[in-house]
Design a protein around this motif. Structure first.
Motif, mmCIF file in Angstrom:
data_model
loop_
_atom_site.group_PDB
_atom_site.id
_atom_site.type_symbol
_atom_site.label_atom_id
_atom_site.label_comp_id
_atom_site.label_asym_id
_atom_site.label_seq_id
_atom_site.Cartn_x
_atom_site.Cartn_y
_atom_site.Cartn_z
ATOM 1 N N TRP A 143 -3.881 -12.053 3.039
ATOM 2 C CA TRP A 143 -5.096 -12.912 3.495
ATOM 3 C C TRP A 143 -6.782 -12.269 4.311
ATOM 4 O O TRP A 143 -7.864 -12.562 3.995
ATOM 5 C CB TRP A 143 -4.588 -13.086 4.517
ATOM 6 C CG TRP A 143 -3.586 -14.127 4.782
ATOM 7 C CD1 TRP A 143 -3.141 -15.274 3.836
ATOM 8 C CD2 TRP A 143 -2.454 -14.432 5.874
ATOM 9 N NE1 TRP A 143 -2.382 -15.331 3.877
ATOM 10 C CE2 TRP A 143 -1.612 -15.442 5.068
ATOM 11 C CE3 TRP A 143 -2.323 -14.203 6.683
ATOM 12 C CZ2 TRP A 143 -0.568 -15.916 5.885
ATOM 13 C CZ3 TRP A 143 -0.895 -14.733 7.774
ATOM 14 C CH2 TRP A 143 -0.069 -15.713 6.913
ATOM 15 N N LEU A 144 -6.674 -10.512 3.671
ATOM 16 C CA LEU A 144 -7.671 -9.643 3.594
ATOM 17 C C LEU A 144 -7.585 -9.028 2.894
ATOM 18 O O LEU A 144 -8.718 -8.098 2.993
ATOM 19 C CB LEU A 144 -7.402 -9.087 5.732
ATOM 20 C CG LEU A 144 -6.274 -9.525 7.079
ATOM 21 C CD1 LEU A 144 -6.726 -9.071 8.294
ATOM 22 C CD2 LEU A 144 -8.421 -10.734 7.101
ATOM 23 N N GLY A 145 -6.895 -8.673 2.201
ATOM 24 C CA GLY A 145 -7.401 -7.999 1.091
ATOM 25 C C GLY A 145 -6.936 -6.494 0.804
ATOM 26 O O GLY A 145 -7.558 -6.147 -0.095
ATOM 27 N N ASP A 146 -6.544 -5.866 2.167
ATOM 28 C CA ASP A 146 -6.557 -4.682 2.242
ATOM 29 C C ASP A 146 -4.908 -4.661 2.966
ATOM 30 O O ASP A 146 -4.381 -5.360 4.203
ATOM 31 C CB ASP A 146 -7.293 -3.561 2.999
ATOM 32 C CG ASP A 146 -8.237 -2.836 1.949
ATOM 33 O OD1 ASP A 146 -8.402 -2.670 1.378
ATOM 34 O OD2 ASP A 146 -9.846 -3.845 2.793
ATOM 35 N N PRO A 147 -4.087 -3.424 2.532
ATOM 36 C CA PRO A 147 -3.280 -3.242 3.322
ATOM 37 C C PRO A 147 -3.166 -2.668 4.446
ATOM 38 O O PRO A 147 -4.288 -2.617 5.227
ATOM 39 C CB PRO A 147 -2.226 -2.002 2.380
ATOM 40 C CG PRO A 147 -3.860 -2.135 2.094
ATOM 41 C CD PRO A 147 -4.296 -2.579 1.473
ATOM 42 N N LEU A 148 -2.255 -3.228 5.473
ATOM 43 C CA LEU A 148 -2.352 -2.409 6.680
ATOM 44 C C LEU A 148 -3.097 -1.566 7.700
ATOM 45 O O LEU A 148 -4.106 -1.072 7.885
ATOM 46 C CB LEU A 148 -1.067 -2.696 7.383
ATOM 47 C CG LEU A 148 -0.181 -2.539 9.039
ATOM 48 C CD1 LEU A 148 -1.297 -3.188 9.979
ATOM 49 C CD2 LEU A 148 0.594 -2.313 9.221
ATOM 50 N N PHE A 204 2.114 6.544 -1.134
ATOM 51 C CA PHE A 204 3.304 6.608 -0.350
ATOM 52 C C PHE A 204 3.478 5.725 1.357
ATOM 53 O O PHE A 204 4.101 6.290 1.779
ATOM 54 C CB PHE A 204 4.906 7.193 -0.801
ATOM 55 C CG PHE A 204 4.907 7.426 -2.046
ATOM 56 C CD1 PHE A 204 5.461 6.729 -2.809
ATOM 57 C CD2 PHE A 204 4.379 8.649 -2.716
ATOM 58 C CE1 PHE A 204 6.003 6.314 -4.234
ATOM 59 C CE2 PHE A 204 4.664 9.080 -4.167
ATOM 60 C CZ PHE A 204 4.839 7.514 -4.642
ATOM 61 N N SER A 205 2.144 5.038 1.657
ATOM 62 C CA SER A 205 1.619 4.825 2.959
ATOM 63 C C SER A 205 2.731 4.202 3.564
ATOM 64 O O SER A 205 2.607 4.765 4.505
ATOM 65 C CB SER A 205 0.326 3.609 2.784
ATOM 66 O OG SER A 205 -0.544 4.532 2.383
ATOM 67 N N LEU A 206 3.542 3.888 3.389
ATOM 68 C CA LEU A 206 4.252 2.479 4.509
ATOM 69 C C LEU A 206 5.400 3.670 4.398
ATOM 70 O O LEU A 206 5.581 3.635 5.652
ATOM 71 C CB LEU A 206 5.069 1.430 4.048
ATOM 72 C CG LEU A 206 3.769 0.534 3.582
ATOM 73 C CD1 LEU A 206 4.904 -0.877 3.064
ATOM 74 C CD2 LEU A 206 3.750 0.027 4.727
ATOM 75 N N LEU A 207 5.837 4.500 2.989
ATOM 76 C CA LEU A 207 7.382 5.499 3.691
ATOM 77 C C LEU A 207 7.073 6.916 4.630
ATOM 78 O O LEU A 207 7.492 6.990 5.208
ATOM 79 C CB LEU A 207 7.582 5.754 2.417
ATOM 80 C CG LEU A 207 8.528 6.885 2.097
ATOM 81 C CD1 LEU A 207 10.061 6.173 2.998
ATOM 82 C CD2 LEU A 207 9.215 7.403 0.928
ATOM 83 N N SER A 208 5.017 7.109 4.304
ATOM 84 C CA SER A 208 4.602 8.163 5.294
ATOM 85 C C SER A 208 4.588 8.082 6.510
ATOM 86 O O SER A 208 4.853 8.510 7.307
ATOM 87 C CB SER A 208 3.465 8.026 4.660
ATOM 88 O OG SER A 208 3.667 8.782 3.290
ATOM 89 N N LEU A 209 4.106 6.285 6.708
ATOM 90 C CA LEU A 209 4.537 6.007 8.731
ATOM 91 C C LEU A 209 5.945 6.204 9.236
ATOM 92 O O LEU A 209 5.909 6.341 10.223
ATOM 93 C CB LEU A 209 4.224 4.800 8.817
ATOM 94 C CG LEU A 209 2.842 3.866 8.519
ATOM 95 C CD1 LEU A 209 2.220 2.230 8.266
ATOM 96 C CD2 LEU A 209 1.727 4.753 8.924
#
Length: 335
Positions: A143-148, A204-209
């Motif tokens: 919806w916003l065009g960018d990941p969280l 790997f941003s989600l895994l990094s989080l």
């Protein structure tokens, strides 16, 4: 680093306040006042200092090299800390304060969050927080065009809240499920090594989080056997560093540019960068010990104690949360 700060803020505040907020043992008005007075006085003074620097330079005929970052129309939303809620403005100036803007919303939602989550099993809370991050990331992308983790500051609250909840879930799990310190420490080290190693292969941003959350949880599960006075003071200074480092950077590199000294061989540039880092630490120390700590001590002094059972904040943690001493239980501190 911003995402780590947001997760860590959720963890620290939930460990300090979570049980008592869930049980209704903390005055919501006192809690909100403490959170706001921890952030707002320091933020306003740093904003005033930056405005004075930019305005003084303009009067002296010195124009910034990137004037778009000092657009006066952007300043009100930032000073009011509302730039993370979809309102126009807030760009440039002391840009990192969008994090404070978003976190204020998270702070004020924490009482309701704790009351809703503290009735569930710890594993269910952690699983729910992870699912929320995944769903929020998918929604932001669609919806916003960018990941969280790349949302602009205009949507800062949408970026911060799922990550803040991840920290809250880690705190709730850590307070309910015992894990031997050796095991927790080993998991934290493994997560740290994996986090560093991942960067060589991509974001790997989600895994990094997820790995950041494990590191924060592990750090809270391992007791400190021999506290370091130096580390403690650096930690206490980190909030001032967060607020002042952008202002110091603007002043230092702006002065170098005005003097024509921002170029040269790599060795010279590294030396100038190192001097700037030392200057940022010095400025943060001056701000903390010259303004922030005295003001917080005055705001939370014994003469301003709340009613029995309400929390009194004493010197702040890196997240600005502070240790909490419960009135009626002198000497009993939660950190």
């Amino acid at each position: 680093m911003t995402d780590f700060f947001i997760i860590d803020s959720g963890y620290v505040l939930a460990r300090i306040y979570g049980d008592r907020l869930a049980a209704g043992q903390v005055s919501l008005a006192a809690y909100a006042r403490q959170r706001l007075q921890r952030v707002i006085p320091a933020h306003l003074v740093v904003s005033l200092i930056l405005v004075a620097i930019v305005g003084g330079a303009a009067l002296a005929g010195v124009a910034p090299s990137n004037p778009q970052w000092f657009d006066w129309s952007q300043l009100p939303a930032q000073v009011l800390l509302i730039q993370s809620y979809g309102v126009p403005g807030g760009q440039g100036w002391n840009a990192p304060t969008w994090t404070l803007s978003a976190l204020i919303g998270c702070y004020l939602l924490l009482p309701g969050i704790c009351r809703a989550l503290w009735r569930w099993p710890p594993t269910a809370v952690v699983a729910g927080a992870v699912i929320l991050v995944l769903v929020a990331n998918l929604a932001a992308t669609l919806w916003l065009g960018d990941p969280l983790y790349r949302l602009s500051m205009r949507f800062g609250i949408l970026r911060a809240l799922p990550l803040f909840l991840l920290g809250v879930a880690a705190a709730f799990y850590g307070s309910r499920v015992y894990v031997a310190p050796r095991i927790a420490g080993a998991l934290g080290v493994i997560a740290a090594v994996a986090l560093v190693g991942l960067q060589a292969f991509g974001a790997f941003s989600l895994l990094s989080l997820a790995l950041m959350t494990v590191i924060i949880w592990a750090a809270g599960a391992v007791p400190v056997l021999k506290p370091s006075r130096l580390i403690e003071q650096l930690a206490l200074m980190s909030f001032s560093m967060f607020l002042t480092n952008e202002v110091t950077r603007i002043v230092w590199f702006g002065a170098l540019e005005a003097l024509g000294q921002n170029g040269g061989p790599p060795g010279v540039r590294w030396m100038l960068w190192a001097v700037g880092l030392i200057g940022a630490l010095a400025a943060a120390a001056v701000f903390r010990y010259g303004f922030d700590r005295p003001v917080q001590t005055w705001l939370n002094g014994p003469g301003r104690s709340r009613r029995r059972g309400e929390a009194t904040v004493v010197p702040a943690t890196p997240q600005g949360s502070g240790a909490v001493v419960t009135a009626g239980h002198p000497g009993r501190a939660v950190v």
